[in-house]
Design a protein around this motif. Sequence first.
Motif, mmCIF file in Angstrom:
data_model
loop_
_atom_site.group_PDB
_atom_site.id
_atom_site.type_symbol
_atom_site.label_atom_id
_atom_site.label_comp_id
_atom_site.label_asym_id
_atom_site.label_seq_id
_atom_site.Cartn_x
_atom_site.Cartn_y
_atom_site.Cartn_z
ATOM 1 N N SER A 8 46.562 67.387 64.242
ATOM 2 C CA SER A 8 46.325 65.980 63.928
ATOM 3 C C SER A 8 47.489 65.096 64.364
ATOM 4 O O SER A 8 47.614 63.959 63.915
ATOM 5 N N MET A 166 49.013 76.948 53.424
ATOM 6 C CA MET A 166 48.493 75.865 52.576
ATOM 7 C C MET A 166 49.524 75.460 51.535
ATOM 8 O O MET A 166 49.681 74.269 51.229
ATOM 9 N N ASP A 197 39.643 82.872 57.555
ATOM 10 C CA ASP A 197 40.324 81.954 56.644
ATOM 11 C C ASP A 197 41.170 80.919 57.379
ATOM 12 O O ASP A 197 41.201 79.755 57.010
ATOM 13 N N PRO A 200 39.115 77.844 59.208
ATOM 14 C CA PRO A 200 38.673 76.783 58.287
ATOM 15 C C PRO A 200 39.835 75.989 57.712
ATOM 16 O O PRO A 200 39.740 74.774 57.550
ATOM 17 N N LEU A 201 40.950 76.661 57.397
ATOM 18 C CA LEU A 201 42.126 75.950 56.904
ATOM 19 C C LEU A 201 42.629 74.968 57.962
ATOM 20 O O LEU A 201 42.945 73.810 57.660
ATOM 21 N N ALA A 203 41.014 73.573 60.432
ATOM 22 C CA ALA A 203 40.086 72.456 60.615
ATOM 23 C C ALA A 203 40.208 71.445 59.490
ATOM 24 O O ALA A 203 40.176 70.232 59.707
ATOM 25 N N ASP A 204 40.375 71.937 58.275
ATOM 26 C CA ASP A 204 40.466 71.051 57.111
ATOM 27 C C ASP A 204 41.788 70.289 57.073
ATOM 28 O O ASP A 204 41.828 69.113 56.696
ATOM 29 N N GLN A 205 42.872 70.944 57.486
ATOM 30 C CA GLN A 205 44.212 70.376 57.340
ATOM 31 C C GLN A 205 44.791 69.807 58.633
ATOM 32 O O GLN A 205 45.910 69.296 58.634
ATOM 33 N N THR A 282 39.360 74.219 66.616
ATOM 34 C CA THR A 282 40.777 74.136 66.220
ATOM 35 C C THR A 282 41.748 74.604 67.294
ATOM 36 O O THR A 282 42.950 74.466 67.125
ATOM 37 N N ASN A 340 28.634 76.283 53.783
ATOM 38 C CA ASN A 340 29.693 76.298 54.792
ATOM 39 C C ASN A 340 29.126 75.914 56.159
ATOM 40 O O ASN A 340 28.815 76.785 56.980
ATOM 41 N N LEU A 343 31.993 74.791 61.824
ATOM 42 C CA LEU A 343 33.124 73.944 62.161
ATOM 43 C C LEU A 343 32.827 73.219 63.478
ATOM 44 O O LEU A 343 32.108 73.734 64.341
#
Length: 344
Positions: A8, A166, A197, A200-201, A203-205, A282, A340, A343
Amino acid sequence: MDYRQLGSTGLRVPILSFGAGTFGGSGPLFSAWGQSDAAEARRLIDICLEAGVNLFDTADVYSDGASEQVLGEAIRGRRDAVLISTKTGLPMGDGPGDWGVSRARLIRAVEDALGRLGTDHIDLLQLHAFDASTPVEELLATLDMLIAAGKVRYAGVSNYPGWQLMKALAAADRHGWPRLVAHQVYYSLIGRSYEDDLMPLAADQGVGALVWSPLGWGRLTGKVRRDAPIPEGSRLHQTAAFAPPVEDEHLYRVVDVLDAVAEETGKTVPQVAINWLLQRPTVSSVIIGARNEAQLRDNLGAVGWSLSPAQIAALDAASAVLPPYPHTPYRQQEGFARLNPPLV
């Protein structure tokens, strides 16, 4: 060459980057990777820059600092044209202060890396492995200090457990420190655990993946098949013990489909394997390595075209494995996709 944001951040990186582990190779592992001196490294970097690859990844532990030193010599006079990523945290000696990411160790490691690289800043500093002995607040405060001093531009991690990544991200947000923006991970058609795991982490963060060993530690070069032994000159004879494990039948099943797709596309097996990774969520950049010009030019041919949806589906099916607990029971239920979504 296409470029993507690193996670990001506003930093744009090429979708292919170059791994300098082959520079200055010494010891049982790194000498098998490659032994490029400064002159050969300079030629490989010339080819990369001509193709638009301007991100070069190394680590202090690669040949006891020789990789960083050779890279520094090879980019001399054109520092502003390149991005340097290096890693630290693994043992560089037998002393109590020669490993980990404590404040003292991290500051000394950065100063040493800057000296070997011949530069005043590192564009991306990554923690090479999780250090359970250093509190996350000490680590992040030290990175904040190094970034504020201009010695490091961005920070990330490599080979981190998801819960520790995280935890660090949450601590950074809590204290207002710079976030970790990248995760250098093993990911390939024969090693898809990243998806369970860590993806997804990410992509979210907003953490960008830098993929190492996209050819499965040399197993997806097109030279290893069910009806052919490992070639005599393959580095796998020296390095297989260091590699992420893979069952033979799983490898052969993937290679069978890679062969078929390579024939359909007119591309090589490595080019198909790398192109598949470039379609994955990602992924900011795939790190390619090369011991010589021919290998580098072949890997660079992985960009500028795309696999078809049908070809991607065939490779997905051949490389799929059941994920570990707790993912398996839920993925087999009809409602999993609603809980879910895929992504993007």
